[in-house]
Design an enzyme around this catalytic site. Structure first.
Site, PDB file in Angstrom:
ATOM      1  N   GLU A 408       0.850  -1.192   0.000  1.00  0.00           N
ATOM      2  CA  GLU A 408       0.000   0.000   0.000  1.00  0.00           C
ATOM      3  C   GLU A 408       0.884   1.240   0.000  1.00  0.00           C
ATOM      4  OE1 GLU A 408      -0.617  -2.602   2.048  1.00  0.00           O
ATOM      5  OE2 GLU A 408      -2.380  -3.351   0.979  1.00  0.00           O
ATOM      6  N   GLN A 430      -7.311  -2.403  -1.803  1.00  0.00           N
ATOM      7  CA  GLN A 430      -8.182  -3.577  -1.991  1.00  0.00           C
ATOM      8  C   GLN A 430      -9.379  -3.511  -1.036  1.00  0.00           C
ATOM      9  OE1 GLN A 430      -6.668  -7.857  -1.700  1.00  0.00           O
ATOM     10  NE2 GLN A 430      -6.991  -7.449  -3.881  1.00  0.00           N
ATOM     11  N   PHE A 431      -9.122  -3.190   0.189  1.00  0.00           N
ATOM     12  CA  PHE A 431     -10.156  -2.875   1.178  1.00  0.00           C
ATOM     13  C   PHE A 431      -9.698  -1.609   1.894  1.00  0.00           C
ATOM     14  CE2 PHE A 431     -11.181  -7.248   0.451  1.00  0.00           C
ATOM     15  CZ  PHE A 431     -12.541  -7.365   0.702  1.00  0.00           C
ATOM     16  N   ASP A 433      -9.727  -0.834   4.832  1.00  0.00           N
ATOM     17  CA  ASP A 433      -9.006  -1.095   6.086  1.00  0.00           C
ATOM     18  C   ASP A 433      -7.488  -1.103   5.880  1.00  0.00           C
ATOM     19  OD1 ASP A 433     -11.466  -2.492   7.917  1.00  0.00           O
ATOM     20  OD2 ASP A 433     -11.653  -2.585   5.747  1.00  0.00           O
ATOM     21  N   ILE A 435      -5.720   0.693   4.114  1.00  0.00           N
ATOM     22  CA  ILE A 435      -5.139   2.018   3.873  1.00  0.00           C
ATOM     23  C   ILE A 435      -4.212   2.408   5.023  1.00  0.00           C
ATOM     24  CG2 ILE A 435      -6.910   3.473   4.967  1.00  0.00           C
ATOM     25  CD1 ILE A 435      -6.734   5.270   2.436  1.00  0.00           C
ATOM     26  N   HIS A 475     -12.368  -5.717   7.614  1.00  0.00           N
ATOM     27  CA  HIS A 475     -12.898  -5.540   6.257  1.00  0.00           C
ATOM     28  C   HIS A 475     -14.185  -4.720   6.305  1.00  0.00           C
ATOM     29  CE1 HIS A 475     -10.182  -8.936   5.584  1.00  0.00           C
ATOM     30  NE2 HIS A 475     -10.208  -8.641   4.300  1.00  0.00           N
TER      31      HIS A 475
END
Ligand SMILES: Cc1ncc(C[n+]2csc(CCOP(=O)(O)OP(=O)(O)O)c2C)c(N)n1
Length: 670
Positions: A408, A430-431, A433, A435, A475
């Site tokens: 990330e 992707q999700f 969370d 980040i 998630h």
């Protein structure tokens, strides 16, 4: 320290430098030394506040810069004065920068070498070690995508190589065969910590094996060895053979910074390494071969010193920056390039799901702007875990729709580099969370660059957020409030398919980093009319989605659906106004305040936890600016102050949805 292995040395002068170049190299090595001698004097006199000495390490900064072409990128660190002097920056301006004066590269906004200068192809550091390393990947990718033979050389200390960003960046460059030179300046200490407590491999260059790239150990106090090693790595990179890890062995001859002392360093090391001083070594080498004589050397010093003295005096006499709150605030963001575009009059509108609207928007911008590059995990052939980019590789090719490794931070850093060189990158988290793993790049690198040195960064980060899907604590989160605190970012949170497409297209047009929070629950549960073709919804303005007179609900994202539902249920006895903020940063105070002045009652609703949530900001603003209009206290309805649980039964307890109607009724009855 063990024996220094070298790829070249003074005894193997294979670097092909003619006498004239040798002398220029000598001058390049001398200049930062003389400036630093002056800086140390100024520090003792209290006229310079901070200095990270690079004395005794100059051969690396100077050698790297000397070996590269003027249009290659360099990303230096705190001891690399030699990069700036060898790239011939305006010394007067550089001194003003160091003194925090008016006319410095950051107008007094950031210190030392924390600035970039694109015309000199220099991208300066931020304080966070490792954070500029992935930026080099993005710059190198820009060159690769355009078919240019340009390389990017990024510096790190030995200590900085322990940071995750360093690892992510080297790995990414290796996988994508990017033309990057990872320059490690191993001066054997990271502040007070010796390298034996920093890593367990024999040489940091050995890590190259693990990344699948060459790792080279070079005598960093031998400027010719530096020039030779960099030259070879650059040829390799330019030929498309990918990055090289270059470990330059050297020694930090002074304290971490001048105030911190060197008590923890064994004295004999200073004695050993002072005998290897790069400037006197090269000088001796030149003198012995008759390439330099003492008179020329002395004249060079005598010529340079007064120039430095004069420029320093002028810089010291320069005024401190004069500014105002308005001027400082005005530079936090790049001017937005957004021209609000209506859909073409002839364009139809189709009933689309929220997820399809996002896909439409992305496809539109990919078709219109070739500089748009999409990066993320599994977004290429697989189409992303939510299938937003399904079919994109077929239409746009793998160069523009790029699977990253599972990174990330490195991906955001690379996006920053791409944006610096004229691209419009998007990162898909992707999700939402995950980040957290890119947090620093977003809040410290992306968000602060325009304020610090005036460079806008058009980077879109798409963030699938939120719960309601029984996906558990990692998630389901809605990270909005972690970012709404960060000046320099824009944060949008569309609630409808129409806004999802329009705001996404606006995000790509904005000249600033935009976090685009797309709600996972809405992807396939919400449908609406979405115009065909290109249009934008402006970032900033809220929308009144339902008119009312008795109470206002202020919300955004998934909260809009909940609010409309509650409004329907309360409709028999109360007229509820619903405002969809749509943008959280900067948010639309006026639409909210106008509504509160009309209804006198307000409920702020959001999915994320209550304490420190963005609703607190909205409530505080209403309290301050519309107190006199309120007939009841501002009510906040939000997620409980707890992680989002996995079991759907438990998630219902967490979610504000089930508490909304009762809170609304209580507010109406107040
Ligand atoms: C992420 C981060 N953690 C900690 C620091 C504080 N810090 C600044 S410089 C430094 C030591 C750096 O060592 P190294 O990378 O070897 O470079 P050197 O200073 O020796 O040139 C530390 C710990 C920082 N700037 N950034």
């Amino acid at each position: 320290m063990g024996d220094v292995r070298t790829t070249a040395s003074f005894t193997t002068p294979s670097v092909g430098l003619d006498t004239d170049r040798m002398r220029r190299l000598y001058r390049a090595l001398l200049l930062p030394r003389l400036i630093e001698e002056k800086a140390l004097l100024l520090l003792r006199q209290g006229r310079l506040s901070k200095w990270f000495s690079g004395m005794g390490q100059e051969a690396i900064a100077v050698g790297v810069t000397f070996a590269l072409e003027a249009d290659d990128w360099i990303l230096p660190m705190h001891r690399n004065l030699g990069v700036f002097t060898t790239r011939s920056l305006d010394l007067g301006r550089l001194f003003r920068q160091l003194f925090g004066k008016d006319g410095g590269y950051t107008k007094g906004r950031d210190r030392t070498f924390h600035f970039g200068l694109l015309e000199k192809r220099i991208v300066g550091m931020i304080s966070h070690l490792g954070a500029t390393v992935p930026v080099a990947d993005g710059l190198a990718l820009a060159a690769q995508l355009r078919g240019e033979r340009r390389v990017a050389a990024t510096f790190s200390g030995d200590g900085g190589t322990s940071e995750g960003d360093f690892h992510e960046a080297v790995n990414l460059a290796a996988v994508w065969k990017l033309p990057v030179l990872f320059v490690i300046e191993n001066n054997q200490y990271g502040l007070s910590t010796p390298v034996s407590e920093q890593y367990a491999c024999a040489d940091l260059a050995d890590r190259g094996i693990g990344y699948g790239i060459p790792g080279v150990v070079v005598d960093g106090n031998d400027v010719l060895a530096v020039v030779e090693a960099v030259g070879r790595a650059a040829v390799r990179a330019r030929n498309g053979d990918g990055p090289t890890l270059l470990e330059f062995k050297t020694f930090r001859m002074r304290g971490h910074e001048e105030a911190s002392g060197t008590d923890y360093v064994p004295q004999h090391l200073f004695e050993e390494w002072s005998r290897k001083d790069p400037l006197s070594r090269f000088e001796q080498w030149l003198l012995t071969r008759g390439l330099l004589d003492e008179a020329t050397r002395d004249k060079l010093r005598a010529d340079l010193k007064p120039v430095i003295d004069t420029l320093v005096d002028e810089a010291l006499a320069a005024p401190d920056p004069v500014s105002s709150a308005e001027r400082e605030l005005a530079d936090v963001y790049a001017p937005s390039a957004l021209v609000v575009s209506e859909p073409e009059p002839s364009a139809g509108a189709a009933e689309r799901r929220y997820v399809d609207a996002i896909q439409d928007g992305l496809r539109e911008v990919m078709r219109r702007r070739r500089e748009t590059i999409l990066m993320g995990q599994d977004i290429a052939e697989y189409g992303g875990v939510f299938k937003v980019t399904e079919g994109f590789v077929e239409e746009f090719g793998k160069a523009r729709v790029r699977n990253t490794p599972i990174i990330e931070s490195g991906a955001v850093g690379a996006a920053l580099g791409l944006a610096l060189d004229g691209f419009r990158p998007m990162i898909e988290m992707q999700f939402g969370d995950f980040i957290t793993c890119g947090f620093n790049q977003i809040v410290n690198n992306l968000a602060k660059t325009h304020y610090r040195w005036g460079q806008g960064l058009p980077v879109v980060v798409r963030v699938p957020v939120g719960g309601g899907t029984g996906a558990g604590p990692y998630h389901s989160q809605n990270p909005e409030a972690w970012f709404t605190h960060v000046a320099g970012l824009k944060v949008v949170a569309p609630a409808t398919p129409h806004d999802a497409k329009g705001l996404l297209l606006a995000a790509f047009q904005d000249g600033n980093p935009v976090l685009y929070l797309e709600h996972k629950f809405l992807y396939r549960s919400t449908k609406g009319a979405v115009p065909e073709g290109y249009y934008t919804e402006p970032i900033g303005p809220a929308r009144v989605v339902r008119d009312g007179t008795a109470v206002t609900i202020v919300t955004w994202g998934v909260g809009v659906t909940w609010a409309l539902d509650a409004a329907d249920r309360a409709a028999e006895h109360a007229s509820v106004e619903v405002i969809d903020l749509r943008t959280l940063l900067p948010w639309d105070h006026e639409t909210v305040l106008a509504s509160v002045r009309k209804t006198g009652r307000v409920l702020v609703l959001h999915e994320a936890p209550l304490t420190g949530g963005f609703g607190a900001e909205v409530a505080a603003r209403i309290g301050q600016d519309a107190f006199g209009w309120l007939d009841a206290p501002v009510t906040r309805v939000a997620g409980l102050d707890m992680p989002v649980p996995f079991s759907k039964a438990l998630e219902e307890i967490y979610s504000p949805r089930g508490r909304l109607l009762a809170a609304l009724e209580a507010l109406l009855a107040y």
